[in-house]
Design an enzyme around this catalytic site. Structure first.
Site, short mmCIF file in Angstrom:
data_model
loop_
_atom_site.label_atom_id
_atom_site.label_comp_id
_atom_site.label_asym_id
_atom_site.label_seq_id
_atom_site.Cartn_x
_atom_site.Cartn_y
_atom_site.Cartn_z
N ARG A 66 -16.75 8.00 -2.78
CA ARG A 66 -16.95 7.12 -3.92
C ARG A 66 -16.63 5.68 -3.52
O ARG A 66 -15.47 5.29 -3.40
CB ARG A 66 -16.07 7.57 -5.09
CG ARG A 66 -16.36 6.84 -6.39
CD ARG A 66 -15.65 7.49 -7.56
NE ARG A 66 -16.08 6.89 -8.81
CZ ARG A 66 -15.46 5.85 -9.38
NH1 ARG A 66 -14.41 5.30 -8.80
NH2 ARG A 66 -15.90 5.37 -10.53
N ASN B 189 0.46 5.78 -0.28
CA ASN B 189 -0.43 6.94 -0.39
C ASN B 189 0.39 8.20 -0.19
O ASN B 189 1.23 8.27 0.70
CB ASN B 189 -1.54 6.84 0.68
CG ASN B 189 -2.39 8.09 0.75
OD1 ASN B 189 -2.11 9.00 1.51
ND2 ASN B 189 -3.43 8.11 -0.05
N HIS C 253 0.86 -1.18 0.00
CA HIS C 253 0.00 0.00 0.00
C HIS C 253 0.89 1.23 0.00
O HIS C 253 1.94 1.24 0.65
CB HIS C 253 -0.89 -0.01 1.25
CG HIS C 253 -1.42 1.33 1.65
ND1 HIS C 253 -0.83 2.09 2.65
CD2 HIS C 253 -2.46 2.06 1.19
CE1 HIS C 253 -1.50 3.23 2.78
NE2 HIS C 253 -2.49 3.23 1.91
#
Length: 303
Positions: free
Chosen positions: A264, A109, A107
């Protein structure tokens, strides 16, 4: 008054998404699908994804840039002086779930938030950066964990010797399943609310973290991708993926905020593995490779 150069960050983030997708397509020989979306309240994004691939069983590399005219009170609870300002948030996030259980999940970000100065007020734009990268192996290989952390340290040390130990500890503490008393993986680095060094230095650190992802992860992929595996090892991968699901749905602040605030859903849940499994009170055999993973799931000094 000082305005944050949002366009510079936007250009870096879209370029980072492109670079990572191109590198992963070259490594896997499979193309990412592109889904461009708009947010009715302002902004949108581009989701790049693979489902059912041979190297990457499920993967998403997402860019979003959303904005609004008034920062809601809930988003400024710890900074009440920012209530009512217009705002922008942008970032790149990815989660990769490989098919081979010997290749770790990962992961990454990197993101920025800006609350704009109000017209007619003697004030500056307020910004902060956040992000990180972390590794979640299913089988314990010390050289993989050390490599990942060494790249993280090398990315941060030029900005100051204190950053890697601080952000490594933050990552260990954040990606922790309290009910399991274990980390989600072997960690990496994690940071948030970065603005004290000023915009240029903070943005430079963000770029170093984003640019570290491919050299941290791809060598591990190449080292493990052709390792033979059995259905039993795939079953253990699915069992451990269950812990990934538990963390994301119970503890992850970004997932919880997104789902609770009408975000979303397809993008938010793209971090989920394609399959996961739970077994009642199951324990791996003592001395097995599966049992060895437990020693990796507590904080350790890797670099």
């Amino acid at each position: 008054m000082s305005a944050v150069p949002v366009s510079d960050v936007h250009a870096y983030l879209t370029g980072l998404q492109d670079n990572i997708v191109q590198a992963l397509e070259q490594a896997g020989g499979e193309s990412f699908r592109t889904d461009t979306w708009q947010r009715p309240e302002g902004g949108g994004g581009v989701s790049r994804l693979i489902e059912g691939g041979q190297l990457l069983e499920r993967a998403g590399v997402l860019f979003s840039h959303v904005h609004g005219t008034r920062l809601p009170p809930s988003a400024s609870a710890h900074r009440p002086e920012l209530a009512g300002r217009s705002w922008q948030a942008m970032g790149v996030s990815l989660v990769l779930h490989p098919r081979n259980p010997y290749v770790p999940t990962t992961h990454m970000n990197v993101r920025m938030f800006v609350a704009a100065a109000r017209p007619g007020h003697d004030e500056n734009d307020v910004f902060w950066f956040g992000g990180g990268l972390d590794l979640t192996p299913y089988y314990a290989f010390e050289d993989d964990a050390r490599h990942f952390h060494q790249v993280c340290r090398a990315a941060l040390d030029p900005h100051g010797a204190a950053y890697y130990p601080q952000y490594k500890r933050w990552c260990d503490e954040y990606f922790y399943l309290k009910h399991r008393q274990e980390m989600r993986g072997v960690g990496g680095v994690f940071f948030d609310d970065l603005n004290e060094p000023g915009f240029d230095a903070s943005f430079a650190l963000l770029r170093s973290v984003g640019d570290a992802f491919l050299p941290a992860y791809l060598p591990i992929v190449q080292r493990r991708r052709d390792t033979p595996y059995t259905q039993a090892q795939r079953d253990f991968q699915a069992y451990r993926r269950g812990r990934y699901v538990e963390f994301n749905l119970v503890f992850d602040r970004g997932t919880l905020f997104g789902l609770q605030s009408g975000g979303r859903t397809e993008s938010i849940l793209l971090s989920m593995p394609p399959m996961a499994q739970w077994r009642y009170d199951w324990q791996p055999a003592a001395g097995s490779p599966e049992a060895a993973l437990a020693g990796f799931l507590q904080p350790r000094d890797w670099a």
